[in-house]
Write a protein that holds these residues in place. Structure first.
Motif, PDB file in Angstrom:
ATOM      1  N   ASP A   1       0.858  -1.186   0.000  1.00  0.00           N
ATOM      2  CA  ASP A   1       0.000   0.000   0.000  1.00  0.00           C
ATOM      3  C   ASP A   1       0.899   1.243   0.000  1.00  0.00           C
ATOM      4  N   PRO A   2       0.865   2.026  -1.068  1.00  0.00           N
ATOM      5  CA  PRO A   2       1.794   3.161  -1.166  1.00  0.00           C
ATOM      6  C   PRO A   2       1.329   4.408  -0.412  1.00  0.00           C
ATOM      7  N   ALA A   3       0.163   4.379   0.207  1.00  0.00           N
ATOM      8  CA  ALA A   3      -0.412   5.602   0.786  1.00  0.00           C
ATOM      9  C   ALA A   3       0.516   6.268   1.798  1.00  0.00           C
ATOM     10  N   ARG A   4       1.091   5.479   2.684  1.00  0.00           N
ATOM     11  CA  ARG A   4       1.946   6.068   3.724  1.00  0.00           C
ATOM     12  C   ARG A   4       3.179   6.720   3.111  1.00  0.00           C
ATOM     13  N   ALA A   5       3.793   6.072   2.158  1.00  0.00           N
ATOM     14  CA  ALA A   5       4.982   6.646   1.516  1.00  0.00           C
ATOM     15  C   ALA A   5       4.621   7.903   0.739  1.00  0.00           C
TER      16      ALA A   5
END
Length: 372
Positions: free
Chosen positions: A62-66
């Motif tokens: 899940d790329p959201a945090r990055a």
């Protein structure tokens, strides 16, 4: 006249040139992410791999945090961490990324080593990256650094078809308590070149195949009986140990005949005189003849032997009642792999990798063995 519109236009043109360098298949995804925030767009210059990894994330990432870290202005190292992306990828150009970026090694020693083995060719960069990832997954970080170096040195000699076997052999080279390690004659070392590694890995595969074909028990039916004729002794090569010993002593390729033995196509004998190995004999059928024949009879290093020895071997052969010998053969590819040897060979690898790869299944597989 203000120069600001010109500066904005210049930056837009530069960004467009950078975005165009990504693979056409992923351009829309990369452009869409870059359009979300100037700091994300800036990754096209500062960290092309991170922009790609966030736009085209690998499975279960899940790329959201990055993405949030980038938008918030966090340092690149902090932004790359939740994307599980090593910082050494900053040095790779957009052209290197043609599929979701897999997990890659990132140990301290590896980071120092990989800096010296980055690909110089934009065209070869995707293959280089894939090979590094595969070597790390199949073997370990030292192997990944080695494959990176060898590919940069001689890209034509390092192919994906070769990597699986080399990595498997290299992994067992570092596992001294395993059967796979016991079968290695020449282990992998980081100073090897690709050709030497391929040769040693193929030799190991040959012995592995012999072990998988014959198993631990001697061949029950050697067709013929041991005996003496004209001062020569005929001794059966009926096990892995006797075949390997004969191959080493006589400098021949007997170890490659495991499949022939398992399919009941051949039997091997050692001819000795006064305890000295004189020749190796292969018995098999010839053409449509259903009875045993002398197929090969060769001395050390496969040299020709005398007419006298051929006559002695024929006399020994015809001491037997050849009509009573059962030489029924398996069709090629149908002889079963030894059920005990297969898991004994591969279980340490399955456990260490915490998975059973499709190319190394639990059930003994002749197809899998031949495709290694």
């Amino acid at each position: 006249m203000s120069c600001r519109p010109l500066q904005v236009a210049g930056r837009s043109e530069l960004l467009e040139r950078r975005l165009r360098r990504y693979h056409p298949r992923f351009q829309d995804a990369v452009r869409a992410l870059a359009a979300r925030h100037p700091r994300l767009a800036g990754l096209a210059a500062s960290f092309p791999a991170l922009l790609f990894a966030l736009a085209v994330p690998r499975t279960r990432l899940d790329p959201a945090r990055a993405i949030a870290c980038v938008v918030d202005g966090a340092p690149l190292a902090q932004a790359a961490a939740p994307a599980d992306l090593p910082l050494w990828l900053r040095k790779l150009p957009p052209e290197a990324f043609v599929r979701p970026i897999p997990r890659l090694p990132d140990g301290e020693l590896f980071r120092r080593q990989i800096a010296n083995h980055l690909p110089r060719s934009l065209k070869l960069a995707p293959c280089w990256l894939q090979l590094v990832a595969e070597a790390a997954e199949l073997a370990h970080e030292p192997m990944a650094a080695w494959i990176a170096r060898e590919f940069v040195r001689e890209p034509r000699r390092v192919t994906t078809a070769r990597v699986r076997l080399i990595c498997l052999w290299a992994w067992f080279s570092s596992q001294p308590t395993t059967l796979g390690h016991d079968l290695i004659e020449k282990p992998w070392t980081p100073d090897m070149r690709i050709d030497a590694a391929c040769s040693a890995a193929r030799e190991w595969r040959t012995v592995v195949a012999l072990h998988a074909n014959l198993g631990r028990m001697p061949i029950a039916d050697m067709w013929l009986r041991p005996g003496r004729m004209a001062g020569y002794e005929f001794m059966p090569l009926d096990s892995i140990a006797t075949v390997v010993e004969e191959a080493k002593a006589m400098r021949n390729c007997l170890r490659t005949l495991g499949s022939s033995l398992a399919h009941n196509h051949s039997r091997l004998w050692s001819i000795r005189k006064d305890g000295e190995r004189i020749a190796t004999l292969r018995i098999s059928r010839r053409y449509r003849d259903p009875l045993p024949n002398l197929i090969e009879l060769q001395g050390p290093g496969n040299i020709e032997v005398s007419r006298e020895l051929w006559w002695v071997a024929r006399q020994w052969l015809h001491k037997h009642d050849l009509s009573q010998i059962d030489m029924r053969q398996f069709d090629w590819g149908t002889a079963p792999i030894d059920r005990e040897s297969w898991p004994s060979l591969w279980r340490p690898y399955w456990l260490a990798k915490r998975r059973i790869p499709h190319w190394l299944p639990v059930a003994p597989s002749r197809t899998a063995l031949e495709l290694l």
